[in-house]
Design a protein around this motif. Structure first.
Motif, PDB file in Angstrom:
ATOM      1  N   TYR A 326       0.874  -1.178   0.000  1.00  0.00           N
ATOM      2  CA  TYR A 326       0.000   0.000   0.000  1.00  0.00           C
ATOM      3  C   TYR A 326       0.906   1.220   0.000  1.00  0.00           C
ATOM      4  O   TYR A 326       1.283   1.734   1.036  1.00  0.00           O
ATOM      5  N   ARG A 327       1.276   1.677  -1.176  1.00  0.00           N
ATOM      6  CA  ARG A 327       2.257   2.745  -1.339  1.00  0.00           C
ATOM      7  C   ARG A 327       1.724   4.079  -0.821  1.00  0.00           C
ATOM      8  O   ARG A 327       0.532   4.378  -0.934  1.00  0.00           O
ATOM      9  N   THR A 328       2.627   4.900  -0.315  1.00  0.00           N
ATOM     10  CA  THR A 328       2.264   6.225   0.180  1.00  0.00           C
ATOM     11  C   THR A 328       1.580   7.050  -0.900  1.00  0.00           C
ATOM     12  O   THR A 328       0.606   7.765  -0.625  1.00  0.00           O
ATOM     13  N   ASP A 329       2.070   6.951  -2.134  1.00  0.00           N
ATOM     14  CA  ASP A 329       1.540   7.784  -3.205  1.00  0.00           C
ATOM     15  C   ASP A 329       0.296   7.208  -3.877  1.00  0.00           C
ATOM     16  O   ASP A 329      -0.189   7.762  -4.870  1.00  0.00           O
ATOM     17  N   GLU A 330      -0.249   6.113  -3.332  1.00  0.00           N
ATOM     18  CA  GLU A 330      -1.508   5.582  -3.850  1.00  0.00           C
ATOM     19  C   GLU A 330      -2.712   6.359  -3.338  1.00  0.00           C
ATOM     20  O   GLU A 330      -3.795   6.301  -3.920  1.00  0.00           O
ATOM     21  N   VAL A 331      -2.549   7.071  -2.227  1.00  0.00           N
ATOM     22  CA  VAL A 331      -3.675   7.709  -1.550  1.00  0.00           C
ATOM     23  C   VAL A 331      -3.904   9.110  -2.108  1.00  0.00           C
ATOM     24  O   VAL A 331      -2.976   9.938  -2.150  1.00  0.00           O
ATOM     25  N   GLU A 332      -5.131   9.403  -2.520  1.00  0.00           N
ATOM     26  CA  GLU A 332      -5.471  10.762  -2.934  1.00  0.00           C
ATOM     27  C   GLU A 332      -5.711  11.619  -1.692  1.00  0.00           C
ATOM     28  O   GLU A 332      -6.540  11.284  -0.836  1.00  0.00           O
ATOM     29  N   ILE A 333      -4.971  12.723  -1.574  1.00  0.00           N
ATOM     30  CA  ILE A 333      -5.031  13.565  -0.387  1.00  0.00           C
ATOM     31  C   ILE A 333      -6.046  14.671  -0.634  1.00  0.00           C
ATOM     32  O   ILE A 333      -5.722  15.762  -1.135  1.00  0.00           O
ATOM     33  N   LEU A 334      -7.284  14.418  -0.279  1.00  0.00           N
ATOM     34  CA  LEU A 334      -8.379  15.346  -0.564  1.00  0.00           C
ATOM     35  C   LEU A 334      -8.436  16.510   0.425  1.00  0.00           C
ATOM     36  O   LEU A 334      -9.093  17.522   0.140  1.00  0.00           O
ATOM     37  N   TRP A 335      -7.760  16.389   1.569  1.00  0.00           N
ATOM     38  CA  TRP A 335      -7.901  17.384   2.623  1.00  0.00           C
ATOM     39  C   TRP A 335      -6.847  18.492   2.556  1.00  0.00           C
ATOM     40  O   TRP A 335      -6.811  19.370   3.406  1.00  0.00           O
ATOM     41  N   ARG A 336      -5.985  18.475   1.529  1.00  0.00           N
ATOM     42  CA  ARG A 336      -4.983  19.532   1.369  1.00  0.00           C
ATOM     43  C   ARG A 336      -5.130  20.214   0.020  1.00  0.00           C
ATOM     44  O   ARG A 336      -5.506  19.580  -0.971  1.00  0.00           O
ATOM     45  N   ASP A 337      -4.842  21.499  -0.038  1.00  0.00           N
ATOM     46  CA  ASP A 337      -4.889  22.215  -1.313  1.00  0.00           C
ATOM     47  C   ASP A 337      -3.739  21.767  -2.202  1.00  0.00           C
ATOM     48  O   ASP A 337      -2.642  21.551  -1.718  1.00  0.00           O
TER      49      ASP A 337
END
Length: 337
Positions: A326-337
């Motif tokens: 589960y790679r760090t960059d797989e997650v979409e970070i919706l809570w940051r601009d």
């Protein structure tokens, strides 16, 4: 309305249950550690049995410390991966969510470390050096992802420290890395073992260094030529210099003026000192925390989970498993601009 998240962490030998409010207040964060005898690592089956024996007590401790009851919890979060000790914590989180009739969220372990570090230190947009038993990465945020700029090409830095500690039969209590750090402080610095130094662009490699030490450390100590402290000092100075170099290269690429250390190895004061000196020379600022939040804990899972929950995310019950990939960059970070 204030939201409250509970987080379960048990992906390795630390078992923690944390409770966090969406205003950033950590209400509870109890944790227990599975410790093995000197010279031995921890096995998944034995670690899972340890977590099974302690999870209800840690859960009760978290609720008592926060002075809350199940009805006060808005979302149950757990480490979805990368998880070395798989399934058990996910099973507990699923059971709790169903019993309490709460939504559930699977959280990326690495994102948990980053979001906890940002919360505790106040770092806004740092280059992140993530160093732990299972991970070694340099990370920066860009376009709704935590992008990996550099990482280990083989074993993680924490794994390297753990295996070296086993090689010279250091205690695992409270942790191998901590005991290496304390021994290194006793070295005069006059006796330095030149070790393989492998930095390739923004990536690092520790396997050659570890093989060198595993082959030679016992004879170097038995001959009296070097002490355990000398070897611990030499190891720390070498691998931390490698990590500092890769971090500086990433900061230069990103034009970053902040660097955040996260993960279990990040509470090492010598590492903080070396990265801090590099940051000072660049006119940048170092952000770091202590063992309460660097080492795996439940609050970091709750914090990342509550950020996801506020964005409207939940995990379907059919997808509440665990994974080692589960790679760090797989997650979409919706809570940051």
């Amino acid at each position: 309305m204030v939201l409250i998240a509970m987080g379960f962490e048990g992906s390795a030998n630390k078992l923690g249950v944390g409770i966090v409010r969406d205003d950033g207040q950590v209400l509870a964060n109890p944790r227990v550690t599975f410790v093995t005898p000197p010279g031995e690592g921890f096995q998944p089956s034995e670690t899972a049995r340890h977590h099974q024996q302690h999870v209800l007590d840690v859960l009760a401790d978290a609720l008592a410390e926060a002075k809350l009851s199940p009805k006060d919890i808005d979302v149950v979060c757990y480490t979805k991966g990368p998880a070395w000790v798989r399934l058990f914590v996910a099973l507990v989180a699923r059971t709790v969510a169903q019993l309490w009739r709460k939504p559930i969220l699977g959280v990326n372990h690495c994102i948990g470390h980053i979001e906890m570090g940002r919360l505790i230190t106040g770092a806004v947009n740092p280059t992140v050096l993530y160093v732990s038993g299972g991970n070694t990465q340099v990370i920066a945020y860009s376009q709704r992802r935590y992008r990996i700029f550099g990482e280990t090409l083989d074993i993680a830095v924490g794994n390297c420290l753990d295996r070296f500690a086993r090689c010279i039969r250091l205690s695992n209590d409270p942790s191998p890395g901590y005991n290496i750090e304390q021994l290194a402080k006793q070295a005069s610095g006059d006796k330095f073992v030149k070790l393989p130094y492998t930095v390739k662009g923004m990536d690092v490699s520790f396997s050659g260094l570890l093989s060198f030490l595993e082959e030679r450390a016992p004879s170097l100590i038995d001959s009296g030529e070097f002490s355990q402290a000398d070897l611990c000092y030499s190891l720390q100075e070498t691998i931390f210099a490698m990590l500092t170099e890769m971090t500086e290269r990433a900061m230069a690429h990103c034009g970053s003026q902040e660097v955040l250390l996260v993960g279990g190895v990040a509470c090492n004061l010598r590492l903080q000192q070396m990265v801090g000196q590099m940051a000072d020379e660049r006119g940048a600022k170092l952000y770091a925390t202590d063992h309460r939040f660097c080492i795996d804990n439940g609050a970091m899972i709750a914090q990342a989970g509550i950020e996801m929950f506020r964005c409207g995310l939940t995990t379907p019950m059919s997808d509440t498993g665990c994974t080692q990939r589960y790679r760090t960059d797989e997650v979409e970070i919706l809570w940051r601009d």
